[in-house]
Design a protein around this motif. Structure first.
Motif, mmCIF file in Angstrom:
data_model
loop_
_atom_site.group_PDB
_atom_site.id
_atom_site.type_symbol
_atom_site.label_atom_id
_atom_site.label_comp_id
_atom_site.label_asym_id
_atom_site.label_seq_id
_atom_site.Cartn_x
_atom_site.Cartn_y
_atom_site.Cartn_z
ATOM 1 N N UNK A 196 -7.256 14.033 11.846
ATOM 2 C CA UNK A 196 -8.053 12.799 11.893
ATOM 3 C C UNK A 196 -9.226 12.883 10.931
ATOM 4 N N UNK A 197 -9.878 14.055 10.882
ATOM 5 C CA UNK A 197 -11.044 14.219 10.006
ATOM 6 C C UNK A 197 -10.650 14.153 8.534
ATOM 7 N N UNK A 198 -9.497 14.708 8.196
ATOM 8 C CA UNK A 198 -9.015 14.637 6.813
ATOM 9 C C UNK A 198 -8.846 13.181 6.389
ATOM 10 N N UNK A 199 -8.257 12.378 7.256
ATOM 11 C CA UNK A 199 -8.065 10.957 6.941
ATOM 12 C C UNK A 199 -9.407 10.238 6.838
ATOM 13 N N UNK A 200 -10.338 10.592 7.715
ATOM 14 C CA UNK A 200 -11.641 9.923 7.710
ATOM 15 C C UNK A 200 -12.437 10.231 6.454
ATOM 16 N N UNK A 201 -12.219 11.408 5.863
ATOM 17 C CA UNK A 201 -12.972 11.803 4.674
ATOM 18 C C UNK A 201 -12.265 11.428 3.371
ATOM 19 N N UNK A 202 -11.230 10.655 3.463
ATOM 20 C CA UNK A 202 -10.451 10.238 2.297
ATOM 21 C C UNK A 202 -11.206 9.155 1.527
ATOM 22 N N UNK A 203 -11.719 9.491 0.347
ATOM 23 C CA UNK A 203 -12.483 8.510 -0.426
ATOM 24 C C UNK A 203 -11.577 7.525 -1.163
ATOM 25 N N UNK A 204 -10.265 7.763 -1.136
ATOM 26 C CA UNK A 204 -9.329 6.850 -1.804
ATOM 27 C C UNK A 204 -8.756 5.795 -0.863
ATOM 28 N N UNK A 213 0.823 -1.201 0.000
ATOM 29 C CA UNK A 213 0.000 0.000 0.000
ATOM 30 C C UNK A 213 0.863 1.258 0.000
ATOM 31 N N UNK A 214 0.455 2.262 -0.799
ATOM 32 C CA UNK A 214 1.103 3.551 -0.805
ATOM 33 C C UNK A 214 0.167 4.588 -0.172
ATOM 34 N N UNK A 215 0.740 5.631 0.450
ATOM 35 C CA UNK A 215 -0.125 6.650 1.050
ATOM 36 C C UNK A 215 -1.016 7.310 -0.003
ATOM 37 N N UNK A 216 -2.251 7.589 0.356
ATOM 38 C CA UNK A 216 -3.134 8.322 -0.546
ATOM 39 C C UNK A 216 -2.800 9.810 -0.491
#
Length: 549
Positions: free
Chosen positions: A389-397, A371-374
């Motif tokens: 944390x919210x930015x990561x939670x909203x990551x659709x990728x 896996x590579x970072x999105x």
């Protein structure tokens, strides 16, 4: 759109006319309306209104359409911003895709609403909303916040209810997730119905003498091809970047023009340095977008050419549905026939790889499958605390179980955080007196596309294959088979990372939850390693905050 309005529920203290004068881009003939404590200064356009009906005991204002009852507007396919006032409750509503802008502010015992943020400034002391600016820079916006403290937008697909005590609540009347996967036909049925619905969407947008902004991509080509055969020929305009051959799409645009037997008007795109201050002067709020150098040249050209209505292919990607999780979703749904068809088209190895990518959690992958970072994970490292944390939670990728990932990727482009791009484009076009229309944002088309199940809609390898199948020979072969272009070369020439960092530093603003130590350390050592879109956003919101404080 043309026309606009400012409304005040409560005592405006003689400031309503002055507020209406601050409407910069939505212009028309001045009209005044008053009904039971609600007063409106409208600038009316013959086509777009706003239209007002205050003949009964209530008042109805609709910008973009007829003064219809709220239930009719909420179920229809047109763009609109509306006010419905019965003397007790004021209901302010926007169409599901946010095509018609509407903002509000509570100040000094009154509620103000307007077509532009400009009109709401100065009603009381203005200040930047710092936490909202940080969230927008990090791609995790607080949707209703504009960046000005106390000035908010009515959300697309929502009704804002304001009672006599000025208590406000938001009610969502349109939820795309409820329609997800409800279509009962197969892929062949979907192809046939999409063809008809898309043509109807284009016909509803098209007017005699309209232009089509033809990028050379599949979405704008589909719009041009979808114009009714009985209609006048469109005025085709294309923005080209001759010094940057990797972005050149002129041959594709010319192929569409030749197929329609219509001249292609080419306009040079902007390649000069990105001007943040000029951008903020126009929009008044910081939108999240990249300066591709297309909108200003094409709209200036259309205005000079006497064109008043233009169609584009904006957000065909979102409405048609981005891929992601389709292989796994098909397997979990036991759509074996569709999987076999895809395997025959693209090969069994590709199918197996797709299934493993969708079904294997990142922790189980090794080697070249590791896996590579999105992109959003890279962005989140420049923020602190709950926002990171919210930015990561909203990551659709990010990886999730295929059925969930498929749902998120289909619904997300239709939510307020995404469709705010239509609001941005509306204000940009209104500045030039252009009525910019978006066939892909047609309510009936959007409702249909979100209703399609994975088996009918998805092609994990070919983006927009359903649209290409639906339009068939209407499009030139070169358009149907072409790859998607990358305009980041334009952005890279216009945006300098070091200049963005200097804008952030020299603003002397410090926004909450930004990790400035990491940002400046990385910026001094290797600014090219910071995500460019993030730098653009951060420079924009810092300059906005500096000007607004």
């Amino acid at each position: 759109m043309r026309g606009g309005f400012v409304a005040c529920l409560g005592d405006h203290g003689g400031r309503l006319e002055r507020a209406a004068e601050r409407l910069r881009w939505h212009r028309g003939s001045g009209m005044r309306y008053r009904k039971q404590g609600l007063e409106i200064a409208a600038l009316c356009d013959p086509g777009d209104g706003p239209t007002v009906d205050c003949t009964s005991g209530s008042l109805v204002l609709v910008h973009g359409g007829a003064a219809d009852p709220l239930a009719v507007l909420q179920s229809g396919s047109s763009r609109f911003a509306s006010l419905h006032w019965d003397g007790a409750v004021l209901r302010a509503t926007r169409d599901p895709m946010g095509l018609a802008p509407l903002f509000y502010r509570v100040a000094k015992g009154a509620v103000w609403l307007a077509s532009e943020v400009h009109a709401l400034l100065g009603i009381e002391p203005d200040a930047p909303h710092l936490s909202a600016l940080t969230a927008r820079a990090g791609f995790a916006p607080i949707d209703e916040e504009t960046g000005w403290a106390g000035i908010r937008r009515v959300l697309p697909g929502c009704t804002l209810e304001i009672d006599g005590e000025l208590r406000i609540k938001t009610l969502r009347y349109w939820d795309p997730a409820r329609r997800l996967g409800t279509f009962g036909g197969d892929r062949a049925d979907a192809v046939g119905e999409l063809r008809e619905r898309f043509r109807s969407a284009v016909a509803r947008c098209y007017a005699p003498g309209s232009a089509v902004v033809l990028s050379g991509g599949q979405d704008s080509a589909a719009v041009a091809a979808g114009i009714p055969a009985t209609a006048d020929k469109p005025y085709l305009v294309h923005v080209e970047f001759a010094p940057l051959p990797r972005t050149q799409e002129t041959r594709y645009a010319q192929a569409v023009a030749s197929a329609l037997d219509v001249p292609l008007h080419c306009v040079p795109g902007e390649l000069g340095p990105w001007d943040i201050e000029a951008e903020l002067d126009v929009h008044c709020v910081p939108y999240s977008w990249l300066p591709f150098g297309i909108d200003e040249p094409v709209q200036s050209h259309l205005r000079a050419s006497g064109v008043r209505v233009a169609l584009d292919g904006h957000d065909g990607d979102g409405v048609l549905g981005p891929s992601g999780g389709a292989w796994g979703k098909l397997l979990l749904g036991l759509e074996i026939e569709r999987l076999i068809a895809l395997s025959r088209s693209y090969g069994i190895r590709r199918a197996v790889h797709g299934l493993l990518s969708d079904l294997a959690p990142p922790g189980l992958r090794r080697g070249r499958y590791a896996r590579r970072p999105t992109y959003m994970e890279s962005v989140a490292t420049y923020f602190l605390g709950d926002l990171s944390t919210r930015i990561r939670a909203q990551d659709i990728d990010r990886w999730s179980w295929p059925s969930q990932r498929w749902k998120v990727r289909q619904v997300h482009p239709l939510l307020p955080a995404a469709v705010i791009s239509f609001e941005h484009k509306e204000i940009e076009a209104a500045r030039h007196g252009i009525d910019l229309r978006h066939p892909f944002a047609d309510r009936e088309l959007v409702d249909f596309m979100i209703s399609l199940p994975c088996a009918a809609k998805a092609d994990p390898v070919r983006a927009k294959s359903l649209m290409m199948e639906a339009l068939g020979s209407d499009l030139p072969d070169s358009i149907r088979e072409r790859p998607k272009s990358d305009y980041m070369e334009v952005v890279g020439q216009r945006v300098d990372a070091a200049s963005c960092l200097e804008t952030i530093r020299s603003s002397r603003m410090r926004l909450p939850d930004v990790d400035y130590d990491r940002l400046f350390e990385r910026g001094d050592a290797a600014p090219e390693e910071i995500p460019l879109f993030l730098l653009v956003n951060l420079a924009r919101v810092h300059e906005f905050a500096r000007r607004a404080r």
